[in-house]
Design a protein around this motif. Structure first.
Motif, PDB file in Angstrom:
ATOM      1  N   THR A 121       0.832  -1.210   0.000  1.00 43.45           N
ATOM      2  CA  THR A 121       0.000   0.000   0.000  1.00 43.45           C
ATOM      3  C   THR A 121       0.860   1.252   0.000  1.00 43.45           C
ATOM      4  O   THR A 121       0.608   2.203  -0.760  1.00 43.45           O
ATOM      5  CB  THR A 121      -0.923   0.009   1.234  1.00 43.45           C
ATOM      6  OG1 THR A 121      -1.712  -1.181   1.246  1.00 43.45           O
ATOM      7  CG2 THR A 121      -1.823   1.227   1.224  1.00 43.45           C
ATOM      8  N   ALA A 122       1.883   1.264   0.856  1.00 44.90           N
ATOM      9  CA  ALA A 122       2.777   2.427   0.912  1.00 44.90           C
ATOM     10  C   ALA A 122       3.523   2.607  -0.410  1.00 44.90           C
ATOM     11  O   ALA A 122       3.689   3.732  -0.897  1.00 44.90           O
ATOM     12  CB  ALA A 122       3.765   2.273   2.063  1.00 44.90           C
ATOM     13  N   PHE A 123       3.976   1.488  -0.994  1.00 42.96           N
ATOM     14  CA  PHE A 123       4.693   1.580  -2.262  1.00 42.96           C
ATOM     15  C   PHE A 123       3.799   2.115  -3.370  1.00 42.96           C
ATOM     16  O   PHE A 123       4.214   2.980  -4.153  1.00 42.96           O
ATOM     17  CB  PHE A 123       5.235   0.204  -2.666  1.00 42.96           C
ATOM     18  CG  PHE A 123       5.789   0.170  -4.062  1.00 42.96           C
ATOM     19  CD1 PHE A 123       7.047   0.672  -4.326  1.00 42.96           C
ATOM     20  CD2 PHE A 123       5.032  -0.332  -5.105  1.00 42.96           C
ATOM     21  CE1 PHE A 123       7.556   0.673  -5.622  1.00 42.96           C
ATOM     22  CE2 PHE A 123       5.530  -0.344  -6.398  1.00 42.96           C
ATOM     23  CZ  PHE A 123       6.801   0.158  -6.650  1.00 42.96           C
ATOM     24  N   ALA A 124       2.570   1.611  -3.449  1.00 46.41           N
ATOM     25  CA  ALA A 124       1.651   2.072  -4.490  1.00 46.41           C
ATOM     26  C   ALA A 124       1.356   3.561  -4.341  1.00 46.41           C
ATOM     27  O   ALA A 124       1.313   4.309  -5.335  1.00 46.41           O
ATOM     28  CB  ALA A 124       0.358   1.267  -4.434  1.00 46.41           C
ATOM     29  N   THR A 125       1.181   4.006  -3.092  1.00 40.11           N
ATOM     30  CA  THR A 125       0.910   5.428  -2.855  1.00 40.11           C
ATOM     31  C   THR A 125       2.099   6.286  -3.257  1.00 40.11           C
ATOM     32  O   THR A 125       1.940   7.320  -3.915  1.00 40.11           O
ATOM     33  CB  THR A 125       0.577   5.658  -1.373  1.00 40.11           C
ATOM     34  OG1 THR A 125      -0.504   4.811  -0.984  1.00 40.11           O
ATOM     35  CG2 THR A 125       0.198   7.111  -1.131  1.00 40.11           C
ATOM     36  N   LYS A 126       3.308   5.857  -2.864  1.00 37.90           N
ATOM     37  CA  LYS A 126       4.504   6.625  -3.196  1.00 37.90           C
ATOM     38  C   LYS A 126       4.724   6.678  -4.705  1.00 37.90           C
ATOM     39  O   LYS A 126       4.932   7.751  -5.279  1.00 37.90           O
ATOM     40  CB  LYS A 126       5.729   5.998  -2.541  1.00 37.90           C
ATOM     41  CG  LYS A 126       7.065   6.555  -3.058  1.00 37.90           C
ATOM     42  CD  LYS A 126       8.252   5.769  -2.551  1.00 37.90           C
ATOM     43  CE  LYS A 126       9.517   6.113  -3.296  1.00 37.90           C
ATOM     44  NZ  LYS A 126       9.858   7.533  -3.311  1.00 37.90           N
ATOM     45  N   ALA A 127       4.689   5.509  -5.360  1.00 37.31           N
ATOM     46  CA  ALA A 127       4.975   5.456  -6.791  1.00 37.31           C
ATOM     47  C   ALA A 127       3.948   6.248  -7.590  1.00 37.31           C
ATOM     48  O   ALA A 127       4.297   6.948  -8.552  1.00 37.31           O
ATOM     49  CB  ALA A 127       5.013   4.000  -7.260  1.00 37.31           C
ATOM     50  N   THR A 128       2.679   6.151  -7.204  1.00 37.05           N
ATOM     51  CA  THR A 128       1.627   6.877  -7.914  1.00 37.05           C
ATOM     52  C   THR A 128       1.772   8.382  -7.726  1.00 37.05           C
ATOM     53  O   THR A 128       1.671   9.161  -8.683  1.00 37.05           O
ATOM     54  CB  THR A 128       0.250   6.421  -7.406  1.00 37.05           C
ATOM     55  OG1 THR A 128       0.114   5.014  -7.603  1.00 37.05           O
ATOM     56  CG2 THR A 128      -0.857   7.136  -8.156  1.00 37.05           C
ATOM     57  N   THR A 129       2.021   8.804  -6.494  1.00 38.10           N
ATOM     58  CA  THR A 129       2.177  10.237  -6.220  1.00 38.10           C
ATOM     59  C   THR A 129       3.381  10.812  -6.940  1.00 38.10           C
ATOM     60  O   THR A 129       3.308  11.904  -7.533  1.00 38.10           O
ATOM     61  CB  THR A 129       2.320  10.468  -4.698  1.00 38.10           C
ATOM     62  OG1 THR A 129       1.205   9.891  -4.023  1.00 38.10           O
ATOM     63  CG2 THR A 129       2.387  11.954  -4.398  1.00 38.10           C
ATOM     64  N   ARG A 130       4.491  10.079  -6.930  1.00 36.26           N
ATOM     65  CA  ARG A 130       5.689  10.590  -7.601  1.00 36.26           C
ATOM     66  C   ARG A 130       5.523  10.605  -9.117  1.00 36.26           C
ATOM     67  O   ARG A 130       6.081  11.464  -9.806  1.00 36.26           O
ATOM     68  CB  ARG A 130       6.898   9.745  -7.202  1.00 36.26           C
ATOM     69  CG  ARG A 130       7.202   9.787  -5.721  1.00 36.26           C
ATOM     70  CD  ARG A 130       7.484  11.199  -5.226  1.00 36.26           C
ATOM     71  NE  ARG A 130       8.798  11.608  -5.576  1.00 36.26           N
ATOM     72  CZ  ARG A 130       9.884  11.372  -4.835  1.00 36.26           C
ATOM     73  NH1 ARG A 130       9.765  10.718  -3.696  1.00 36.26           N
ATOM     74  NH2 ARG A 130      11.068  11.778  -5.214  1.00 36.26           N
ATOM     75  N   ALA A 131       4.786   9.647  -9.665  1.00 40.18           N
ATOM     76  CA  ALA A 131       4.509   9.666 -11.107  1.00 40.18           C
ATOM     77  C   ALA A 131       3.702  10.910 -11.476  1.00 40.18           C
ATOM     78  O   ALA A 131       3.935  11.534 -12.515  1.00 40.18           O
ATOM     79  CB  ALA A 131       3.767   8.403 -11.517  1.00 40.18           C
ATOM     80  N   ALA A 132       2.764  11.289 -10.603  1.00 40.67           N
ATOM     81  CA  ALA A 132       1.979  12.498 -10.853  1.00 40.67           C
ATOM     82  C   ALA A 132       2.839  13.746 -10.720  1.00 40.67           C
ATOM     83  O   ALA A 132       2.746  14.678 -11.526  1.00 40.67           O
ATOM     84  CB  ALA A 132       0.801  12.555  -9.880  1.00 40.67           C
ATOM     85  N   ILE A 133       3.698  13.782  -9.708  1.00 42.07           N
ATOM     86  CA  ILE A 133       4.564  14.943  -9.489  1.00 42.07           C
ATOM     87  C   ILE A 133       5.548  15.112 -10.635  1.00 42.07           C
ATOM     88  O   ILE A 133       5.876  16.235 -11.035  1.00 42.07           O
ATOM     89  CB  ILE A 133       5.296  14.810  -8.147  1.00 42.07           C
ATOM     90  CG1 ILE A 133       4.309  14.934  -6.982  1.00 42.07           C
ATOM     91  CG2 ILE A 133       6.396  15.849  -8.014  1.00 42.07           C
ATOM     92  CD1 ILE A 133       4.925  14.709  -5.622  1.00 42.07           C
ATOM     93  N   ASN A 134       6.020  14.004 -11.201  1.00 43.03           N
ATOM     94  CA  ASN A 134       7.018  14.078 -12.261  1.00 43.03           C
ATOM     95  C   ASN A 134       6.479  14.654 -13.570  1.00 43.03           C
ATOM     96  O   ASN A 134       7.261  14.956 -14.482  1.00 43.03           O
ATOM     97  CB  ASN A 134       7.610  12.689 -12.531  1.00 43.03           C
ATOM     98  CG  ASN A 134       8.644  12.302 -11.490  1.00 43.03           C
ATOM     99  OD1 ASN A 134       9.279  13.153 -10.874  1.00 43.03           O
ATOM    100  ND2 ASN A 134       8.813  11.002 -11.271  1.00 43.03           N
ATOM    101  N   THR A 135       5.170  14.804 -13.669  1.00 43.92           N
ATOM    102  CA  THR A 135       4.616  15.452 -14.866  1.00 43.92           C
ATOM    103  C   THR A 135       4.850  16.958 -14.831  1.00 43.92           C
ATOM    104  O   THR A 135       4.693  17.631 -15.843  1.00 43.92           O
ATOM    105  CB  THR A 135       3.108  15.173 -14.981  1.00 43.92           C
ATOM    106  OG1 THR A 135       2.439  15.671 -13.807  1.00 43.92           O
ATOM    107  CG2 THR A 135       2.853  13.675 -15.098  1.00 43.92           C
ATOM    108  N   SER A 136       5.225  17.480 -13.657  1.00 38.75           N
ATOM    109  CA  SER A 136       5.538  18.900 -13.536  1.00 38.75           C
ATOM    110  C   SER A 136       6.993  19.129 -13.942  1.00 38.75           C
ATOM    111  O   SER A 136       7.883  18.360 -13.541  1.00 38.75           O
ATOM    112  CB  SER A 136       5.319  19.369 -12.102  1.00 38.75           C
ATOM    113  OG  SER A 136       5.746  20.711 -11.936  1.00 38.75           O
TER     114      SER A 136
END
Length: 253
Positions: free
Chosen positions: A164-179
Motif C-alpha cells: 500500500t505504501a509503495f503504491a501510494t509513493k509510486a503513484t504520487t511521484r509519477a503524478a509529481i514528475n509530470t511537472s
C-alpha cells in the motif's frame, strides 16, 4: 553476591590489604545499590517491548519499507545496536556491523536517487520487487523467532502495508514528475525521508499513538490512489512492461 564479596576480601588479604568487616559490608551495599540502579534504568526500556509495542514495530517496518526500505533497516539496526530498543531475536541480525554498513550505504544512494525526477520512478520500479517482500520479512521477523504462526500473520500484514505504501509513493511521484520543475519532487522526497524517521520513532515510543496515525495514513493512501487513478494505471503499466515478456500492455483511454 556475598560469595563474591568474600572472595574479594580474601584476595585483598593476599595482597596485604586487610579491610574491616564494616568496609566490606559497605562495599557490598554500594554494589547492590548500583545494580538496582542499572536494573531500574534498563527495565523501562525492556518493558516497552510488550505485545502492543511488538505489533506497532511490525506494522511500522512493513509500512515504512514500502517507501524507504534501506532507511528502515538502518534505523532499526542502529537503534538496537545503540541499546535504544531491545530488538526481537528475529531482527537482531540488523545490528550486525556488515548489515549496518550495507544498509547505510544504500540509504545514501537512495537519498540522492530519490531527489532526481524520473530517476526516482525508475528506482521505484526496480525496487518494486524488493520493498514489498522485504517489508513482509521484516514484519515477520518481529514474531517469527518465537511463533511461526504470528510470524506468518505479521508477514502477510507487513507485506500488505508495504504494498500500500509503495503504491501510494509510486503513484504520487509519477503524478509529481509530470511537472517540469524539480522543487515539488524534492519536497515530496524530503517529506518521505522525515516520515520514515517519524514512523519508526513513534512506533517504538508510543505504539498506541502510532496505531492511530497508521490508520489515518491508510485512509489518506486510499484517497490518493482514488484521486490519482490515472497515474496508478500508468505505474502498473510501466511495471508490467518492465517485468513482462516484452509485449506492451494495451493503452486505455
Amino acid at each position: 553476591m556475598e560469595d563474591l564479596i568474600q572472595q574479594l576480601v580474601q584476595w585483598l588479604h593476599t595482597m596485604g590489604i586487610h579491610p574491616s568487616h564494616e568496609t566490606a559490608a559497605a562495599v557490598g551495599d554500594a554494589v547492590g545499590q548500583a545494580g538496582a540502579a542499572v536494573g531500574g534504568a534498563v527495565a523501562p526500556v525492556v518493558a516497552k517491548m510488550d505485545m502492543p509495542a511488538l505489533i506497532a514495530l511490525a506494522a511500522a517496518l512493513g509500512w515504512a519499507s514500502g517507501f524507504r526500505l534501506y532507511a528502515v533497516v538502518f534505523l532499526t539496526g542502529a537503534m538496537g545496536y545503540a541499546g535504544w530498543i531491545p530488538l526481537p531475536e528475529g531482527l537482531k541480525l540488523l545490528m550486525h556491523p556488515a548489515v549496518l554498513t550495507a544498509s547505510g550505504f544504500m540509504l545514501l544512494v537512495e537519498f540522492f536517487a530519490d531527489k532526481i525526477p524520473w530517476i526516482d520512478s525508475l528506482w521505484d520500479t526496480v525496487h518494486s520487487v524488493i520493498r514489498i517482500p522485504a517489508g513482509a520479512l521484516l514484519a515477520a521477523g518481529v514474531f517469527g523467532a518465537d511463533s511461526a504462526t504470528m510470524g506468518l500473520v505479521a508477514g502477510i500484514l507487513g507485506g500488505s502495508l508495504a504494498a500500500t505504501a509503495f503504491a501510494t509513493k509510486a503513484t504520487t511521484r509519477a503524478a509529481i514528475n509530470t511537472s517540469p520543475e524539480p522543487v515539488s519532487n524534492w519536497l515530496a522526497s524530503f517529506f518521505e525521508d522525515g516520515l520514515a524517521v517519524v514512523v519508526m520513532w513513534l512506533a517504538t515510543q508510543y505504539p498506541v499513538a502510532f496505531g492511530i496515525v497508521l490508520a489515518v495514513m491508510l485512509v489518506l493512501s486510499v484517497l490518493l490512489l482514488i484521486v490519482l487513478w490515472k497515474f496508478l494505471k500508468l505505474v502498473v503499466r510501466k511495471l508490467r512492461d518492465f517485468f513482462g515478456s516484452g509485449a506492451p500492455a494495451p493503452s486505455s483511454a
